[in-house]
Write a protein that holds these residues in place. Structure first.
Motif, PDB file in Angstrom:
ATOM      1  N   GLU A 154       1.145  -1.293  -0.377  1.00  0.00           N
ATOM      2  CA  GLU A 154       0.501  -0.206   0.507  1.00  0.00           C
ATOM      3  C   GLU A 154       0.758   1.205  -0.086  1.00  0.00           C
ATOM      4  O   GLU A 154       0.574   1.986  -0.896  1.00  0.00           O
ATOM      5  CB  GLU A 154      -0.808  -0.171   1.448  1.00  0.00           C
ATOM      6  CG  GLU A 154      -2.217   0.752   1.005  1.00  0.00           C
ATOM      7  CD  GLU A 154      -3.026   0.968   0.451  1.00  0.00           C
ATOM      8  OE1 GLU A 154      -3.044   0.073  -0.244  1.00  0.00           O
ATOM      9  OE2 GLU A 154      -3.642   2.314   0.195  1.00  0.00           O
ATOM     10  N   LYS A 155       2.095   1.465   0.962  1.00  0.00           N
ATOM     11  CA  LYS A 155       2.556   2.186   1.282  1.00  0.00           C
ATOM     12  C   LYS A 155       3.570   2.836  -0.766  1.00  0.00           C
ATOM     13  O   LYS A 155       2.971   3.703  -0.462  1.00  0.00           O
ATOM     14  CB  LYS A 155       4.171   1.539   2.082  1.00  0.00           C
ATOM     15  CG  LYS A 155       4.448   3.227   2.807  1.00  0.00           C
ATOM     16  CD  LYS A 155       5.067   2.694   3.900  1.00  0.00           C
ATOM     17  CE  LYS A 155       5.908   4.160   4.215  1.00  0.00           C
ATOM     18  NZ  LYS A 155       7.614   3.266   5.099  1.00  0.00           N
ATOM     19  N   HIS A 156       3.701   1.812  -0.909  1.00  0.00           N
ATOM     20  CA  HIS A 156       4.306   1.460  -2.490  1.00  0.00           C
ATOM     21  C   HIS A 156       3.654   2.022  -3.364  1.00  0.00           C
ATOM     22  O   HIS A 156       4.011   2.872  -4.252  1.00  0.00           O
ATOM     23  CB  HIS A 156       5.415   0.569  -2.994  1.00  0.00           C
ATOM     24  CG  HIS A 156       5.808   0.496  -3.821  1.00  0.00           C
ATOM     25  ND1 HIS A 156       6.499   1.058  -3.927  1.00  0.00           N
ATOM     26  CD2 HIS A 156       5.418   0.216  -5.455  1.00  0.00           C
ATOM     27  CE1 HIS A 156       7.541   1.137  -5.417  1.00  0.00           C
ATOM     28  NE2 HIS A 156       6.664   0.245  -6.437  1.00  0.00           N
ATOM     29  N   LEU A 157       2.480   1.823  -3.388  1.00  0.00           N
ATOM     30  CA  LEU A 157       1.375   1.918  -4.590  1.00  0.00           C
ATOM     31  C   LEU A 157       0.509   3.634  -4.315  1.00  0.00           C
ATOM     32  O   LEU A 157       0.403   4.178  -5.060  1.00  0.00           O
ATOM     33  CB  LEU A 157       0.714   0.942  -4.615  1.00  0.00           C
ATOM     34  CG  LEU A 157       0.749  -0.342  -5.370  1.00  0.00           C
ATOM     35  CD1 LEU A 157      -0.541  -1.148  -5.239  1.00  0.00           C
ATOM     36  CD2 LEU A 157       1.412   0.326  -6.278  1.00  0.00           C
ATOM     37  N   GLN A 186     -11.218 -10.750   0.666  1.00  0.00           N
ATOM     38  CA  GLN A 186     -11.493  -9.385   1.463  1.00  0.00           C
ATOM     39  C   GLN A 186     -11.963  -8.640   0.816  1.00  0.00           C
ATOM     40  O   GLN A 186     -10.950  -8.192  -0.250  1.00  0.00           O
ATOM     41  CB  GLN A 186     -10.255  -9.486   2.002  1.00  0.00           C
ATOM     42  CG  GLN A 186      -9.114  -8.851   2.032  1.00  0.00           C
ATOM     43  CD  GLN A 186      -7.952  -8.799   2.892  1.00  0.00           C
ATOM     44  OE1 GLN A 186      -7.780  -9.725   3.955  1.00  0.00           O
ATOM     45  NE2 GLN A 186      -7.827  -7.365   3.282  1.00  0.00           N
ATOM     46  N   THR A 187     -12.563  -7.838   1.069  1.00  0.00           N
ATOM     47  CA  THR A 187     -12.421  -5.741   0.468  1.00  0.00           C
ATOM     48  C   THR A 187     -11.034  -5.224   0.414  1.00  0.00           C
ATOM     49  O   THR A 187     -10.220  -5.421   1.435  1.00  0.00           O
ATOM     50  CB  THR A 187     -13.692  -5.239   0.904  1.00  0.00           C
ATOM     51  OG1 THR A 187     -13.203  -3.883   0.218  1.00  0.00           O
ATOM     52  CG2 THR A 187     -13.735  -5.333   2.493  1.00  0.00           C
ATOM     53  N   PRO A 192      -6.705   1.358  -0.035  1.00  0.00           N
ATOM     54  CA  PRO A 192      -7.343   2.458  -1.670  1.00  0.00           C
ATOM     55  C   PRO A 192      -6.025   1.996  -2.745  1.00  0.00           C
ATOM     56  O   PRO A 192      -6.584   2.571  -3.830  1.00  0.00           O
ATOM     57  CB  PRO A 192      -7.486   3.811  -0.768  1.00  0.00           C
ATOM     58  CG  PRO A 192      -6.647   3.633   0.324  1.00  0.00           C
ATOM     59  CD  PRO A 192      -7.097   2.532   0.916  1.00  0.00           C
ATOM     60  N   ALA A 193      -5.250   2.106  -2.261  1.00  0.00           N
ATOM     61  CA  ALA A 193      -4.298   2.449  -3.745  1.00  0.00           C
ATOM     62  C   ALA A 193      -3.915   1.443  -4.184  1.00  0.00           C
ATOM     63  O   ALA A 193      -3.879   1.276  -5.409  1.00  0.00           O
ATOM     64  CB  ALA A 193      -2.616   2.722  -2.969  1.00  0.00           C
ATOM     65  N   MET A 194      -4.351  -0.096  -3.548  1.00  0.00           N
ATOM     66  CA  MET A 194      -4.055  -1.345  -4.553  1.00  0.00           C
ATOM     67  C   MET A 194      -5.303  -1.046  -4.679  1.00  0.00           C
ATOM     68  O   MET A 194      -5.272  -1.939  -5.552  1.00  0.00           O
ATOM     69  CB  MET A 194      -4.155  -2.204  -3.052  1.00  0.00           C
ATOM     70  CG  MET A 194      -3.176  -3.681  -2.967  1.00  0.00           C
ATOM     71  SD  MET A 194      -3.272  -4.772  -1.968  1.00  0.00           S
ATOM     72  CE  MET A 194      -2.327  -4.188  -0.602  1.00  0.00           C
TER      73      MET A 194
END
Ligand code: GSH
Length: 220
Positions: A154-157, A186-187, A192-194
């Motif tokens: 997530e941090k990367h994206l 899973q949702t 959100p970035a992923m």
């Protein structure tokens, strides 16, 4: 003409995306999973391990999705559509290419297995013990590590449009399978970035063509 040995609902989806992305002609040879979800023995006639994907081109047979993507990049990617050429992008590409099978997939496979063990036939008095042991492994070992993995992605994206930076690459193809596997159970609301990255993947023409031929991963 390439032959993509494709096990239904499997990692071979990555290779179909790559072949479409490079506009290379290929034939899909589909293998059905056995009742226990493993690959049929016929896949062992193509490669001794009998795991998908396997790509054949004339006398060349390549297994391991990462190795197949690298093979395609080395020999059929004059325009750097799979493997970026900038130093920074290349470093990111390499990291995520290896991360997908080295750090991410083993946790997902472990999770699948430890969830499955207590559902297998066994003496009734063993079942609660098996369940307790498996849950302990899941809660104390697998999930904390998986959460770290998801947080890192997530941090990367959040700051990279694609895994290697500005352009879609083989790293996105390699990472697409574990992310789809997570998304199937899973949702991605918490990530959100992923979720945006996955939406961008699904918008790619080459991805859509690949899914049209081999399907998109769905949970067993
Ligand atoms: N690291 C290998 C993993 C290959 C693999 O385990 N493929 C799965 C499909 S997603 C498979 O063939 N499973 C059937 C089995 O283990 O019998 C790769 O990336 O190609």
């Amino acid at each position: 003409m390439f032959v993509l040995h494709h096990l239904e609902n499997s990692r071979s989806q990555r290779i179909a995306w790559a072949l479409e992305h490079l506009c290379l002609p290929y034939e899909v040879k589909l293998y059905q999973r056995k009742a226990d979800n493993t690959a049929p023995d016929s896949l062992k006639h193509v490669h001794p391990l009998g795991h998908a994907p396997i790509l054949q081109m004339e006398e060349v047979t390549v297994a391991e999705s990462g190795a197949i993507l690298e093979f395609l990049a080395d020999e059929y990617d004059a325009e750097n559509k799979l493997k970026p050429d900038g130093k920074v992008a290349l470093r990111k590409y390499r990291y995520w290419m290896h991360f997908a099978e080295g750090s991410f997939m083993p946790l997902l496979v472990m999770l699948l297995l430890f969830k499955k063990i207590p559902t297998q036939p066994m003496p009734f008095f063993i079942k609660p013990i098996a369940k307790a042991i498996c849950n302990k492994v899941i809660d104390s070992f697998i999930l904390p590590r998986l959460n770290d993995v998801l947080a890192l992605i997530e941090k990367h994206l959040e700051v990279n449009h694609w895994f290697a930076g500005e352009k879609v690459s083989g790293a996105d193809m390699q990472m697409s399978f574990p992310i789809l596997a997570v998304n199937s159970v899973q949702t991605l609301e918490q990530f959100p970035a992923m979720a945006s990255w996955l939406a961008r993947v699904r918008e790619q023409d080459s991805y859509q063509r690949a899914v049209g031929k081999v399907g998109e991963f769905s949970p067993f």
